[in-house]
Motif scaffolding. Structure first.
Motif, short mmCIF file in Angstrom:
data_model
loop_
_atom_site.label_atom_id
_atom_site.label_comp_id
_atom_site.label_asym_id
_atom_site.label_seq_id
_atom_site.Cartn_x
_atom_site.Cartn_y
_atom_site.Cartn_z
N CYS A 1 0.30 3.96 -4.77
CA CYS A 1 0.36 3.37 -3.55
C CYS A 1 1.91 2.76 -3.28
O CYS A 1 1.63 1.46 -2.63
N GLN B 1 -6.23 -2.99 2.28
CA GLN B 1 -6.21 -1.55 2.60
C GLN B 1 -7.87 -1.35 3.15
O GLN B 1 -8.73 -2.29 2.90
N LYS C 1 -3.05 1.37 4.47
CA LYS C 1 -3.08 -0.22 4.71
C LYS C 1 -3.99 -0.50 6.07
O LYS C 1 -4.10 0.12 7.14
#
Length: 396
Positions: A358, A186, A230
């Motif tokens: 997430c 990320q 991401k």
């Protein structure tokens, strides 16, 4: 060995500088090694970042005698609003429900750096700047430290060396201490926005399909933005025009604060969970980012590092009361054991948030939203969450 210093702090930034200030009334010979000149520090973009200070952190800074001046430029957080974009779950925390004036504060890092730097120059401690550590060798009674200061090499001895020299710690590397690294895959996109509506002292944490999005109040109508996503998505978003990026951000955040406008350039920072494999070596301790680097989702990084420094100062004060060796292995081992619980709990808390929020796996998304609603309606659970937000939940 007759030491030049009882305590040598490598790194005079936020954490190392705070440790030096905490030691000002303790009768030790203290040295501070700092690599950056004042001009280099002022020019660094690291000073532009916003710091979310937990209430417990503010209390530590107040004890150090620097909060009164910093508070004039800090924005109080009186409300925390947590939501999941496109779903029904919400949790809200309010300072007045906890009987406090603020759950925490937001301040630009340079404001705090400037105040710590001013106070460092008033100390009896010796500030060696700019200088870098190029050698360390521990002996039975002390550590031999070699510094490079310009073209000159300097040699000092210290009873205890504390490494507060950041994520790329030279001290850690010289000692050969390995790190465990978890790459989240990320990137944190950091910027600032102006808002149409008054922020009303509210910090927003919004979980989106792209990743966690935090808006922290800087001024009445200005916020710091930390948007995690991401790596591949972040690369695309960073390459967008300002207008398209702002539209994407507005869509992800919603209109809680009306129309938003970009107020600073965008920067991307790769995110990893990094831990040194040990906190102590022979007569050396690692604190702050030299020891641990966390995901920014809960804003715990600096708060944890400052607790490292404050706890060490407290332990050193107690140690000196008995006129004992502050660098002995038994003392360092006790410090490490005492800090492990706070470190582990903080990491589990932040890492757990990433794992739970997430993902768009439908059953998990439904469960977390139900949990957020229950949390908002269940006072004991809200009190526990508020303690975490104020920096008390991890207290030893």
């Amino acid at each position: 060995m007759n030491s030049d210093f009882d305590l040598l702090i490598v790194g005079g930034g936020l954490v190392g500088g705070s440790l030096a200030l905490a030691m000002r009334d303790i009768p030790l010979r203290v040295g501070i090694v700092e690599a950056l000149t004042e001009a280099e520090r002022q020019a660094s973009t690291a000073g532009d970042r916003a710091l979310a200070l937990a209430r417990g952190t503010v209390q530590i800074l107040d004890r150090l005698g620097i909060w009164q001046d910093v508070s004039a430029k800090a924005m109080p957080i009186r409300h925390i609003h947590v939501s999941d974009r496109g779903r029904f779950g919400k949790t809200r925390l309010h300072a007045d429900e906890k009987g406090v004036d603020a759950l925490g504060h937001v301040v630009v890092a340079r404001t705090l750096e400037d105040r710590i730097s001013q106070e460092l120059h008033k100390l009896d401690a010796e500030l060696i700047c700019p200088a870098r550590v190029i050698g360390l060798k521990a002996g039975q009674n002390g550590v031999c430290v070699t510094l490079k200061k310009g073209e000159e090499c300097l040699n000092f001895t210290a009873t205890l060396v504390v490494a507060a020299d950041g994520g790329n710690s030279t001290v850690r590397k010289l000692l050969g201490i390995q790190q465990s690294v978890r790459d989240y895959g990320q990137t944190a996109i950091v910027t600032e926005v102006s808002t149409q509506a008054d922020v009303n002292f509210t910090a927003y944490e919004r979980f989106t399909t792209a990743g966690p999005l935090a808006l922290l109040p800087l001024e009445r109508r200005k916020c710091s933005v930390v948007w995690t996503m991401k790596d591949q998505d972040a690369e695309e978003v960073l390459s967008e025009s300002d207008a398209n990026f702002t539209a994407s951000l507005q869509s992800a955040f919603g209109h809680w604060l009306g129309k938003i406008r970009l107020a600073a350039r965008r920067q991307g920072f790769p995110l990893k969970l990094v831990q040194a494999e040990k906190m102590a070596d022979d007569r050396v301790l690692l604190i702050g980012n030299a020891m641990h680097q966390l995901h920014p989702v809960a804003g715990q990084g600096f708060n944890l590092g400052l607790r490292d420094a404050a706890f060490l100062a407290e332990r050193l004060s107690t140690k000196l009361a008995f006129r004992e060796d502050i660098g002995e292995k038994a003392f360092l081992d006790r410090y490490v054991r005492a800090r492990q619980r706070d470190l582990a709990n903080t990491i589990h808390f932040t890492d757990g948030l990433i794992r739970v929020f997430c993902t768009d796996f439908p059953p998990l998304a439904l469960a977390r939203n139900a949990a957020m609603i229950a949390l908002d309606c269940f006072p004991p659970a809200k009190r526990l969450l508020a303690r975490h937000a104020m920096g008390y939940g991890f207290r030893l």
